[in-house]
Design a protein around this motif. Sequence first.
Motif, PDB file in Angstrom:
ATOM      1  N   ASN A 302       0.814  -1.208   0.000  1.00 16.10           N
ATOM      2  CA  ASN A 302       0.000   0.000   0.000  1.00 16.10           C
ATOM      3  C   ASN A 302       0.851   1.262   0.000  1.00 16.10           C
ATOM      4  OD1 ASN A 302      -2.363  -1.416  -0.115  1.00 16.10           O
ATOM      5  ND2 ASN A 302      -2.843  -1.249   2.064  1.00 16.10           N
ATOM      6  N   ARG A 305       1.897   1.636  -3.635  1.00 14.87           N
ATOM      7  CA  ARG A 305       0.796   2.034  -4.513  1.00 14.87           C
ATOM      8  C   ARG A 305       0.342   3.462  -4.215  1.00 14.87           C
ATOM      9  NH1 ARG A 305      -1.869  -1.715  -7.563  1.00 14.87           N
ATOM     10  NH2 ARG A 305      -3.757  -0.437  -7.459  1.00 14.87           N
ATOM     11  N   THR A 312      -5.594   1.680  -2.938  1.00 15.68           N
ATOM     12  CA  THR A 312      -5.101   0.661  -2.011  1.00 15.68           C
ATOM     13  C   THR A 312      -6.268  -0.005  -1.303  1.00 15.68           C
ATOM     14  OG1 THR A 312      -4.888   2.232  -0.184  1.00 15.68           O
ATOM     15  CG2 THR A 312      -2.978   1.967  -1.627  1.00 15.68           C
TER      16      THR A 312
END
Length: 419
Positions: A302, A305, A312
């Motif tokens: 996460n 991203r 996420t």
Amino acid sequence: MQLTSRLALMNWLTGQGLTGLPENELLRGFCERCCAEGLELSRGMVVIDTLHPIYEGRGFRWSDRPSNERDAFEYGSTAEGDAARNWRRSVFFHMLEHGHDEMLIDLADAPSMDFSQIGELAEKGHKHYLAFVHRFGENGALGLMDCLYSCWTTRRDSGFSEAELESLRDLVPVLGLAIKSAQQVDIARTLGRVYLGRGASEQVLGGRISRGVTERISAVLWYSDLRGSTGISESIGPDEIIPFLNDYAQAVIDAIHDAGGDVLKLIGDGVLAMFTGEDMAHARRAALRAEHLFRQNVAALNARRAADGRPTTSAYIGLHVGEVFYGNIGSEDRLDFTVVGPTVNEVSRIASMSRSVDRELLASAEFYKGLDAAGRRYLVSTGRYALRGIGRAQDLYTLDPEVDASEPVTGSYERYLAG
């Protein structure tokens, strides 16, 4: 090389190919036997494409002198970037483009040629370079694995003699057949592992392929699915959906495998897995370890991203324990090696209940009761629930919030999982 020597080497290749000698050992044995019979090879390399989710193919090398090169290697896609440019400058690409099966190069001419690696071989004292492309027929090809490439060099100043060329023309196809056979075994194992899972693949390739052949086993079952995946999929571009699913599937599957579990099935964004063993308390702890590893994987994923401005999420996970039927289930021409039984239905219902109680992990009463006393300290009850389609209500458990909130408790929990 005399005819009797060639026949002896062919017999050796056939026998070793049937027994499953590794490809690098086949090549080494081939080259050493050629040299012992007076065919002065200085280097040999065989390359073959394969079926693999990451690698395009594999290669094998032998040299008459010590080298830091690996005798077996994999290569990725040659469709773009530097790999594509190097491939297009290779002798093998030139041969395919011009329909050649064989190409002999005097390495004294290397400076005038634009082939990759030729100049380097000349600098290392090799004199002649012989390349073969042995094409497979339509029935012998398997995906991209449609031919076998090989190249051979000698340090002798006069290069390969015509008799040596004839010997290699006779011998290399037999070597290629043995290497192709070994590669097909590797491909079968890869496809089984990738599409069936580690444990199921071993069972099927071990001979348990008959329809209806199952066994009754006790297992810890894991079922997980992503939070809000439908909404996320609707909010991103079509070309982002598969990378999104792949990122989180990797986080889940890596965690399960690292903890010793076996992934049985991918169902959309859901994952069904199991943990087994003679000690079911140990299997329960392995499942909790997988859940912990997954949270660590997701935190790192996460962060990456989010830094790229991509959406996420996380996942709901259900854990349950019980008896399941494990084996081949399906029709005569389409089987699935998986688990079935009420326990499978219950674990998916438990994972679904996570949404209602807003907990990312829920474990059944059966899972909780089978933990050792140390493990039970880290789980707390979320209440008693009737699961959809399940005739009885049961207590469900989640991780004690102190595991995340208190550093000493976190450390104690991680030591428990590691134990």
